[in-house]
Design a protein around this motif. Structure first.
Motif, PDB file in Angstrom:
ATOM      1  N   ARG A 137      62.295 135.440  88.524  1.00 10.05           N
ATOM      2  CA  ARG A 137      61.477 135.442  87.306  1.00 10.05           C
ATOM      3  C   ARG A 137      60.016 135.316  87.714  1.00 10.05           C
ATOM      4  O   ARG A 137      59.634 134.380  88.422  1.00 10.05           O
ATOM      5  CB  ARG A 137      61.881 134.289  86.393  1.00 10.05           C
ATOM      6  CG  ARG A 137      60.936 134.066  85.225  1.00 10.05           C
ATOM      7  CD  ARG A 137      61.433 132.963  84.307  1.00 10.05           C
ATOM      8  NE  ARG A 137      60.387 132.545  83.385  1.00 10.05           N
ATOM      9  CZ  ARG A 137      59.747 131.387  83.437  1.00 10.05           C
ATOM     10  NH1 ARG A 137      60.072 130.502  84.373  1.00 10.05           N
ATOM     11  NH2 ARG A 137      58.812 131.093  82.574  1.00 10.05           N
ATOM     12  N   ASN A 151      61.585 128.768  79.103  1.00 12.85           N
ATOM     13  CA  ASN A 151      62.433 129.963  79.012  1.00 12.85           C
ATOM     14  C   ASN A 151      63.667 129.849  79.895  1.00 12.85           C
ATOM     15  O   ASN A 151      63.579 129.480  81.059  1.00 12.85           O
ATOM     16  CB  ASN A 151      61.643 131.209  79.415  1.00 12.85           C
ATOM     17  CG  ASN A 151      60.513 131.502  78.453  1.00 12.85           C
ATOM     18  OD1 ASN A 151      60.620 131.220  77.260  1.00 12.85           O
ATOM     19  ND2 ASN A 151      59.426 132.066  78.951  1.00 12.85           N
ATOM     20  N   TRP A 153      66.521 132.480  80.742  1.00  6.48           N
ATOM     21  CA  TRP A 153      67.027 133.844  80.594  1.00  6.48           C
ATOM     22  C   TRP A 153      68.357 134.048  81.312  1.00  6.48           C
ATOM     23  O   TRP A 153      68.753 135.183  81.549  1.00  6.48           O
ATOM     24  CB  TRP A 153      66.007 134.845  81.117  1.00  6.48           C
ATOM     25  CG  TRP A 153      64.623 134.711  80.561  1.00  6.48           C
ATOM     26  CD1 TRP A 153      63.466 134.691  81.274  1.00  6.48           C
ATOM     27  CD2 TRP A 153      64.227 134.607  79.184  1.00  6.48           C
ATOM     28  NE1 TRP A 153      62.376 134.579  80.444  1.00  6.48           N
ATOM     29  CE2 TRP A 153      62.820 134.514  79.146  1.00  6.48           C
ATOM     30  CE3 TRP A 153      64.927 134.566  77.975  1.00  6.48           C
ATOM     31  CZ2 TRP A 153      62.104 134.395  77.962  1.00  6.48           C
ATOM     32  CZ3 TRP A 153      64.214 134.434  76.789  1.00  6.48           C
ATOM     33  CH2 TRP A 153      62.826 134.361  76.789  1.00  6.48           C
ATOM     34  N   SER A 213      61.648 143.245  74.498  1.00  4.67           N
ATOM     35  CA  SER A 213      61.951 143.451  75.914  1.00  4.67           C
ATOM     36  C   SER A 213      62.036 144.939  76.201  1.00  4.67           C
ATOM     37  O   SER A 213      62.196 145.763  75.294  1.00  4.67           O
ATOM     38  CB  SER A 213      63.262 142.759  76.299  1.00  4.67           C
ATOM     39  OG  SER A 213      64.339 143.274  75.537  1.00  4.67           O
ATOM     40  N   SER A 220      70.052 135.880  71.670  1.00  2.00           N
ATOM     41  CA  SER A 220      68.982 134.936  71.999  1.00  2.00           C
ATOM     42  C   SER A 220      68.947 133.843  70.942  1.00  2.00           C
ATOM     43  O   SER A 220      69.488 133.997  69.846  1.00  2.00           O
ATOM     44  CB  SER A 220      67.622 135.648  72.057  1.00  2.00           C
ATOM     45  OG  SER A 220      67.251 136.106  70.771  1.00  2.00           O
ATOM     46  N   VAL A 236      70.269 137.425  79.799  1.00  5.47           N
ATOM     47  CA  VAL A 236      69.686 138.524  80.576  1.00  5.47           C
ATOM     48  C   VAL A 236      70.431 138.685  81.897  1.00  5.47           C
ATOM     49  O   VAL A 236      71.076 139.704  82.143  1.00  5.47           O
ATOM     50  CB  VAL A 236      68.183 138.295  80.830  1.00  5.47           C
ATOM     51  CG1 VAL A 236      67.598 139.461  81.625  1.00  5.47           C
ATOM     52  CG2 VAL A 236      67.435 138.134  79.513  1.00  5.47           C
TER      53      VAL A 236
END
Length: 462
Positions: A137, A151, A153, A213, A220, A236
């Motif tokens: 990330r 965050n 993901w 995205s 989400s 993700v």
């Protein structure tokens, strides 16, 4: 003479029988079928969620602008969509990639009709391999806000070391440059044709614009209870929602003169025929099926590319149709279909279509549902006033959802879900799932009012 003619006739019949028999023994890949009209529901898919990252001899100056000559020759990745609904976003977001012997370079360009003041974060998610669970990330914080965003993901994400970032912004535009050492991504050397994976997520201040995205993300949630942090969750990495990116060139390209072309066919559609049966079609133009060979490869969220051998080619007017069978799509996440077309005297054409299991299910449900009325007698139903019991039930339905993060009166520390049992015969009571205690009771009377101010500065009573 008669006997000789009879022998020749029998031999011809035998050869015809042998041809039909052997031809029907197995489905020949890349075969041309007779023209047939087939029904099927179109699967929502994308043709632009992949690309090639060029290798450069010298990296750009990292100052936040994209004015360096290097960026001018590099194609942009665009087409950002909202999470889950896959709707186009108002802002024009573009991402560019390049690499040299030592570093990866990322250029971001965000333009909005509104002011850029709601923009908070860009998160770049990438994996330096075609499959596997190694993900990185690369965060870009555009501005600081409260609550601060945390965050999540998915699993197996780490932030590489020695990231360099620069941002330049005006009222309606923001550009940024990011560079990361390749060795901080666990890469010692990049070989031309290597496949990486990539996605980018754009975050705005809560209550302004939706999360978006590059590759669609279907699930989400946001957890915010009024403290200093708001946590964003999205599937993700665990659903491999990243597009394919090829380093330097497309794979299997030994000579630059034979470089395949990135191809986006006209009038493309992917149709659902069954759980493992699909049909793709596109305008064939100069593609003569008799002089064209097609290779299909299938990729599930957690697997490598698998070649599809079971497919047939069909012509319908100006369209070329390819019916194929693939492995069962049992995983949630992103699926990809790769098509490589070779034609005599022409460059190889290369295409990847991306879709997810939600789109497959939606197309399948639409295909098999029916709007035909059921047969038999129909009973006309007229409306009536609610009974007293129904009125009582309607009266206890609140006009607002209330506070979920409240626990039990005697156990306020408990998680907010599934704490109570409710019986329609006693609609004014709640019974604890952790004891036989019923509310309200003498210890916990329903005689209090809590007043709060919501995000729209309106006072609400609970």
């Amino acid at each position: 003479m008669y006997r000789k003619r009879k022998q020749i006739f029998l031999m011809i019949v035998f050869m015809c029988f042998l041809t039909v028999f052997l031809g029907g023994a197995g489905q020949a890949s890349n075969s041309v079928m007779a023209n047939t009209k087939e029904k099927g529901e179109v699967i929502s898919s994308h043709l632009n969620k992949w690309g090639v990252i060029p290798k450069i001899s010298q990296g750009p100056k990292i100052d936040g602008s994209l004015d360096d000559a290097v960026w001018k020759t590099i194609n942009s990745l665009s087409g950002f969509v909202t999470i889950y609904h896959n709707e186009s976003v108002e802002a024009d977001t573009k991402v560019k990639f390049a690499y040299d012997e030592e570093r990866l370079y990322i250029g971001l360009d965000y333009t909005s009709k509104d002011k850029v003041t709601s923009l908070v974060n860009f998160d770049v998610i990438l994996s330096p391999s075609a499959t596997g669970e190694q993900y990185f990330r690369i965060p870009l914080k555009v501005r600081n806000i409260t609550p601060e965003y945390v965050n999540n993901w998915g699993p197996n994400l780490e932030i590489p070391q020695d990231i360099q970032t620069k941002i330049q912004s005006t009222d309606r535009n923001m550009t940024a440059e990011i560079t990361v050492p390749l060795n901080s991504l666990g890469v010692e050397k990049v070989t031309s044709g290597d496949e990486w994976r990539f996605n980018a997520i754009v975050q705005h201040e809560m209550g302004t614009k939706p999360l978006s995205s590059w590759v669609p993300i279907r699930t989400s949630s946001i957890h915010y209870t009024g403290n200093n942090n708001a946590t964003f969750y999205a599937n993700v990495t665990d659903e491999d929602r990243l597009g394919s990116m090829y380093m330097g060139s497309l794979p299997n390209n030994e000579r630059e003169s034979d470089s395949p072309i990135l191809w986006e066919p006209q009038q493309f559609s992917l149709k659902y025929k069954g759980i493992t049966d699909k049909v793709l079609s596109f305008k064939r133009k100069d593609l003569n099926p008799k002089k064209t060979t097609i290779q299909l490869n299938w990729k599930s969220p957690s697997s490598r590319w698998q070649q599809i051998h079971d497919f047939q080619i069909d012509m319908e007017k100006e369209l070329l149709k390819v019916a194929f069978q693939h492995p069962k799509p049992v995983e949630n996440g992103l699926y990809q279909l790769q098509m490589v077309i070779n034609r005599e005297g022409k460059k190889t054409r290369y295409m990847i279509v991306s879709f997810d299991r939600h789109s497959l299910i939606s197309a399948g449900e639409t295909l098999f549902q029916t709007d035909k009325p059921t047969e038999g007698e129909k009973t006309k139903v007229s409306s009536e006033q609610p009974t007293e019991k129904v009125k009582k039930l309607l009266d206890i339905i609140p006009d607002k959802t209330g506070f979920r993060f409240a626990g039990l009166p005697d156990h306020p520390e408990l998680h907010p879900d599934k704490l109570y049992k409710w019986n329609a015969n006693k609609p004014d009571q709640l019974t604890s799932s952790y004891s036989d205690l019923t509310y309200p009771n003498e210890q916990y009377l329903e005689d209090q009012v809590t007043t709060v101010t919501n995000k729209k500065i309106k006072r609400e009573k609970q």
